[in-house]
Design an enzyme around this catalytic site. Structure first.
Site, PDB file in Angstrom:
ATOM      1  N   LYS A  31     -11.347  29.162  10.086  1.00 28.96           N
ATOM      2  CA  LYS A  31      -9.871  28.486   9.057  1.00 28.96           C
ATOM      3  C   LYS A  31      -9.270  29.554   9.180  1.00 28.96           C
ATOM      4  O   LYS A  31      -8.816  29.869   8.180  1.00 28.96           O
ATOM      5  CB  LYS A  31     -11.751  28.239   7.646  1.00 28.96           C
ATOM      6  CG  LYS A  31     -12.121  27.494   7.611  1.00 28.96           C
ATOM      7  CD  LYS A  31     -11.139  25.947   7.163  1.00 28.96           C
ATOM      8  CE  LYS A  31     -12.260  24.984   7.805  1.00 28.96           C
ATOM      9  NZ  LYS A  31     -11.006  23.906   6.943  1.00 28.96           N
ATOM     10  N   LEU A  70      -5.303  32.537   0.512  1.00 26.75           N
ATOM     11  CA  LEU A  70      -6.177  32.155   0.071  1.00 26.75           C
ATOM     12  C   LEU A  70      -6.747  31.105   0.478  1.00 26.75           C
ATOM     13  O   LEU A  70      -6.030  29.356   0.930  1.00 26.75           O
ATOM     14  CB  LEU A  70      -5.116  31.192  -1.252  1.00 26.75           C
ATOM     15  CG  LEU A  70      -5.974  30.913  -2.387  1.00 26.75           C
ATOM     16  CD1 LEU A  70      -7.445  31.394  -3.263  1.00 26.75           C
ATOM     17  CD2 LEU A  70      -5.191  30.265  -3.647  1.00 26.75           C
ATOM     18  N   LEU A  72      -7.389  27.592   0.222  1.00 23.54           N
ATOM     19  CA  LEU A  72      -6.658  26.693  -0.370  1.00 23.54           C
ATOM     20  C   LEU A  72      -7.745  25.008  -0.478  1.00 23.54           C
ATOM     21  O   LEU A  72      -7.234  24.619  -2.318  1.00 23.54           O
ATOM     22  CB  LEU A  72      -4.668  25.652   0.280  1.00 23.54           C
ATOM     23  CG  LEU A  72      -4.200  27.000   0.391  1.00 23.54           C
ATOM     24  CD1 LEU A  72      -2.924  26.634   1.388  1.00 23.54           C
ATOM     25  CD2 LEU A  72      -3.679  27.378  -0.886  1.00 23.54           C
ATOM     26  N   GLY A 115      -2.450  35.547   0.985  1.00 21.79           N
ATOM     27  CA  GLY A 115      -2.859  37.071   0.239  1.00 21.79           C
ATOM     28  C   GLY A 115      -3.852  37.217   1.626  1.00 21.79           C
ATOM     29  O   GLY A 115      -4.285  38.487   0.747  1.00 21.79           O
ATOM     30  N   GLU A 118      -1.628  40.011   1.616  1.00 24.29           N
ATOM     31  CA  GLU A 118      -1.949  40.623  -0.426  1.00 24.29           C
ATOM     32  C   GLU A 118      -3.150  41.429   0.128  1.00 24.29           C
ATOM     33  O   GLU A 118      -2.891  43.185   0.146  1.00 24.29           O
ATOM     34  CB  GLU A 118      -2.206  40.004  -0.978  1.00 24.29           C
ATOM     35  CG  GLU A 118      -1.284  39.257  -1.795  1.00 24.29           C
ATOM     36  CD  GLU A 118      -1.475  38.116  -3.207  1.00 24.29           C
ATOM     37  OE1 GLU A 118      -2.400  37.528  -3.067  1.00 24.29           O
ATOM     38  OE2 GLU A 118      -1.372  38.308  -4.032  1.00 24.29           O
ATOM     39  N   GLU A 138       3.331  31.010  -1.539  1.00 24.19           N
ATOM     40  CA  GLU A 138       3.100  29.958  -2.384  1.00 24.19           C
ATOM     41  C   GLU A 138       4.546  29.672  -2.434  1.00 24.19           C
ATOM     42  O   GLU A 138       4.046  29.026  -3.768  1.00 24.19           O
ATOM     43  CB  GLU A 138       2.238  31.932  -3.603  1.00 24.19           C
ATOM     44  CG  GLU A 138       1.129  32.190  -2.910  1.00 24.19           C
ATOM     45  CD  GLU A 138       1.679  33.364  -1.605  1.00 24.19           C
ATOM     46  OE1 GLU A 138       2.227  33.463  -0.822  1.00 24.19           O
ATOM     47  OE2 GLU A 138       0.016  34.488  -2.024  1.00 24.19           O
ATOM     48  N   ARG A 141       3.686  26.377  -2.079  1.00 24.87           N
ATOM     49  CA  ARG A 141       2.837  25.754  -2.283  1.00 24.87           C
ATOM     50  C   ARG A 141       2.731  25.151  -4.114  1.00 24.87           C
ATOM     51  O   ARG A 141       1.771  24.960  -4.827  1.00 24.87           O
ATOM     52  CB  ARG A 141       1.582  26.542  -2.340  1.00 24.87           C
ATOM     53  CG  ARG A 141       1.649  26.945  -0.625  1.00 24.87           C
ATOM     54  CD  ARG A 141       0.586  25.936   0.003  1.00 24.87           C
ATOM     55  NE  ARG A 141       0.530  26.468   1.362  1.00 24.87           N
ATOM     56  CZ  ARG A 141       1.404  26.020   2.383  1.00 24.87           C
ATOM     57  NH1 ARG A 141       1.799  24.548   2.433  1.00 24.87           N
ATOM     58  NH2 ARG A 141       1.226  26.284   3.841  1.00 24.87           N
TER      59      ARG A 141
HETATM   60  C1  1HE Z   1      -6.766  27.445   5.560  1.00 26.03           C
HETATM   61  C2  1HE Z   1      -5.606  27.736   5.867  1.00 26.03           C
HETATM   62  C3  1HE Z   1      -5.479  28.127   4.319  1.00 26.03           C
HETATM   63  C4  1HE Z   1      -5.659  26.863   7.624  1.00 26.03           C
HETATM   64  N1  1HE Z   1      -6.683  27.657   3.540  1.00 26.03           N
HETATM   65  N2  1HE Z   1      -7.709  25.999   4.833  1.00 26.03           N
HETATM   66  N3  1HE Z   1      -1.873  30.266   2.973  1.00 26.03           N
HETATM   67  C5  1HE Z   1      -0.988  28.808   3.067  1.00 26.03           C
HETATM   68  O1  1HE Z   1       0.266  28.713   2.978  1.00 26.03           O
HETATM   69  C6  1HE Z   1      -0.996  29.521   4.685  1.00 26.03           C
HETATM   70  C7  1HE Z   1      -1.670  27.613   5.472  1.00 26.03           C
HETATM   71  N4  1HE Z   1      -1.613  27.531   6.565  1.00 26.03           N
HETATM   72  C8  1HE Z   1      -1.017  27.902   7.696  1.00 26.03           C
HETATM   73  O2  1HE Z   1      -0.348  27.851   7.575  1.00 26.03           O
HETATM   74  C9  1HE Z   1      -1.840  28.183   9.098  1.00 26.03           C
HETATM   75  O3  1HE Z   1      -2.776  27.271   9.028  1.00 26.03           O
HETATM   76  C10 1HE Z   1      -1.618  29.789  10.056  1.00 26.03           C
HETATM   77  C11 1HE Z   1      -0.283  29.677  10.210  1.00 26.03           C
HETATM   78  C12 1HE Z   1      -2.409  30.537   9.085  1.00 26.03           C
HETATM   79  C13 1HE Z   1      -2.539  28.748  11.047  1.00 26.03           C
HETATM   80  O4  1HE Z   1      -1.659  27.555  12.019  1.00 26.03           O
HETATM   81  P1  1HE Z   1      -2.346  26.964  12.985  1.00 26.03           P
HETATM   82  O5  1HE Z   1      -1.674  25.900  13.732  1.00 26.03           O
HETATM   83  O6  1HE Z   1      -3.438  27.964  13.746  1.00 26.03           O
HETATM   84  O7  1HE Z   1      -3.523  26.038  12.490  1.00 26.03           O
HETATM   85  P2  1HE Z   1      -4.246  25.092  11.806  1.00 26.03           P
HETATM   86  O8  1HE Z   1      -4.224  24.039  12.504  1.00 26.03           O
HETATM   87  O9  1HE Z   1      -3.111  25.167  10.300  1.00 26.03           O
HETATM   88  O10 1HE Z   1      -5.819  25.421  10.702  1.00 26.03           O
HETATM   89  C14 1HE Z   1      -6.686  25.244  11.061  1.00 26.03           C
HETATM   90  C15 1HE Z   1      -7.773  25.582  10.396  1.00 26.03           C
HETATM   91  O11 1HE Z   1      -7.450  26.209   9.550  1.00 26.03           O
HETATM   92  C16 1HE Z   1      -7.156  23.894   9.345  1.00 26.03           C
HETATM   93  O12 1HE Z   1      -8.627  23.612   9.405  1.00 26.03           O
HETATM   94  P3  1HE Z   1      -9.722  21.956   9.461  1.00 26.03           P
HETATM   95  O13 1HE Z   1     -10.588  21.663   8.806  1.00 26.03           O
HETATM   96  O14 1HE Z   1      -8.161  21.123   9.838  1.00 26.03           O
HETATM   97  O15 1HE Z   1      -9.324  22.411  11.267  1.00 26.03           O
HETATM   98  C17 1HE Z   1      -6.801  24.191   8.140  1.00 26.03           C
HETATM   99  O16 1HE Z   1      -6.279  23.907   6.759  1.00 26.03           O
HETATM  100  C18 1HE Z   1      -7.356  25.345   7.420  1.00 26.03           C
HETATM  101  N5  1HE Z   1      -6.795  26.419   7.063  1.00 26.03           N
HETATM  102  N6  1HE Z   1      -4.780  28.230   6.863  1.00 26.03           N
HETATM  103  C19 1HE Z   1      -7.371  26.741   3.852  1.00 26.03           C
HETATM  104  N7  1HE Z   1      -4.961  28.955   3.468  1.00 26.03           N
HETATM  105  C20 1HE Z   1      -4.474  35.231  -4.257  1.00 26.03           C
HETATM  106  S1  1HE Z   1      -3.581  34.519  -4.534  1.00 26.03           S
HETATM  107  C21 1HE Z   1      -3.000  33.982  -3.095  1.00 26.03           C
HETATM  108  C22 1HE Z   1      -2.498  33.408  -2.676  1.00 26.03           C
HETATM  109  C23 1HE Z   1      -2.128  32.594  -0.954  1.00 26.03           C
HETATM  110  O17 1HE Z   1      -3.124  33.044  -0.363  1.00 26.03           O
HETATM  111  S2  1HE Z   1      -0.868  30.668  -1.017  1.00 26.03           S
HETATM  112  C24 1HE Z   1      -1.100  31.069   0.922  1.00 26.03           C
HETATM  113  C25 1HE Z   1      -2.188  30.271   1.309  1.00 26.03           C
END
Ligand code: 1HE
Length: 264
Positions: A31, A70, A72, A115, A118, A138, A141
């Site tokens: 993840k 985070l 998500l 996060g 962060e 963020e 989103r």
């Molecule tokens: C996740 C998450 C996640 C991956 N929560 N499951 N963060 C984001 O908006 C970033 C979201 N993630 C991405 O943009 C990409 O996943 C990455 C650039 C980090 C990596 O890409 P990649 O191609 O290596 O991986 P992937 O195919 O996108 O993800 C692999 C798996 O991880 C997939 O799950 P699967 O069950 O389909 O294999 C994704 O859903 C999962 N995954 N990132 C949940 N963030 C205190 S407030 C803070 C607020 C925030 O941090 S908001 C920003 C959230």
């Protein structure tokens, strides 16, 4: 779930002859090391209970990314009060990282986003490799930073850059990120962990009270009006230099037993 719940997704390993380096690994690569509530509570617990031998820590992520932020998948509908408490839970955990017992060095690679950024910004030194990239998704989103990012990230890169990142989804690559101020060190791909470990070994040699002053006094002094800052500095300087270890280190230099400052 409470602050004492261990998580299989967070590993601790002690290194060094004196077991003085804590290596903390986000270990949820499937993840992308996304931070769920269990991981945040485990992080807090880990920093609150580090063994007394530890003098410096390195935090890094398993797999191709440091941290996707985070989890998500856990972002359920919360009312305003629950949302605030969730953010406060992150604040409490990252406060334990920033103002915990020892300096923390983040070894960054791949995604350092949301996060994850962060968390990195709560550490004291950031070492990035050439694969690192920084973003605050963020903005797109429909949410806001909640893990202390609006306090800590502008201190690294300024309010204007953070505003741009959140408004436009701008992603900084490793090199531009270093110039902007995200990381103090930029190393070739695959070398961030080794560099962070080497820095941790160096940090661990300092007098603990000096490290404590750097972690706890310096950021506070930097926020004080100059007159109060100078006064607080004088108190901290007096306390630190009065420690027996400081006297011994200065004596060692005067007797030619300590390293000179060298640019090499
Ligand atoms: C996740 C998450 C996640 C991956 N929560 N499951 N963060 C984001 O908006 C970033 C979201 N993630 C991405 O943009 C990409 O996943 C990455 C650039 C980090 C990596 O890409 P990649 O191609 O290596 O991986 P992937 O195919 O996108 O993800 C692999 C798996 O991880 C997939 O799950 P699967 O069950 O389909 O294999 C994704 O859903 C999962 N995954 N990132 C949940 N963030 C205190 S407030 C803070 C607020 C925030 O941090 S908001 C920003 C959230």
């Amino acid at each position: 779930m409470n602050a004492h719940t261990p998580s299989p997704d967070l590993q601790l390993e002690l290194r060094g002859d004196q077991q003085d380096i804590a290596v903390i690994r986000l270990s949820r690569p499937a993840k992308r090391n996304a931070l769920n509530d269990g991981l945040i509570l485990a992080l807090r617990n880990m920093f609150e209970t580090l063994p007394a031998t530890v003098r410096a820590a390195v935090i890094h992520g398993e797999g191709a990314h440091f941290c996707a932020g985070l989890d998500l998948g856990e972002l359920q509908e919360r009312d305003a009060g629950q949302g605030m408490m969730h953010s406060r839970m992150w604040h409490a955990a990252l406060e334990c990282v920033q103002h915990g017992p020892v300096p923390v060095i983040a070894a960054l690679h791949g995604a350092v986003v949301g996060g994850g950024l962060e968390l990195a910004s709560a550490c004291h030194i950031r070492v990035a490799d050439a694969s690192a990239f920084y973003a605050l998704p963020e903005g797109s989103r429909g949410i806001f930073v909640g893990g202390g990012g609006s306090v800590r990230i502008p201190k690294l890169i300024g309010v204007a850059r953070m505003t741009d990142m959140m408004l436009t989804g701008r992603v900084y690559n490793a090199q531009d990120g270093e110039h902007a101020g995200f990381a103090q060190y930029l190393v070739p791909e695959g070398q961030a962990f080794d560099k962070a470990l080497a820095l941790a070994a160096r940090v661990a040699q300092n007098a603990p009270l000096t490290n404590y002053a750097l972690m706890h006094a310096l950021p506070r002094i930097a926020e004080q009006p100059a007159d109060q800052g100078f006064f607080t500095e004088s108190l901290m300087a007096a306390i630190v230099q009065n420690a027996p270890e400081a006297k011994e280190r200065v004596k060692a230099f005067l007797e030619g037993r300590a390293n000179k400052v060298s640019k090499d």
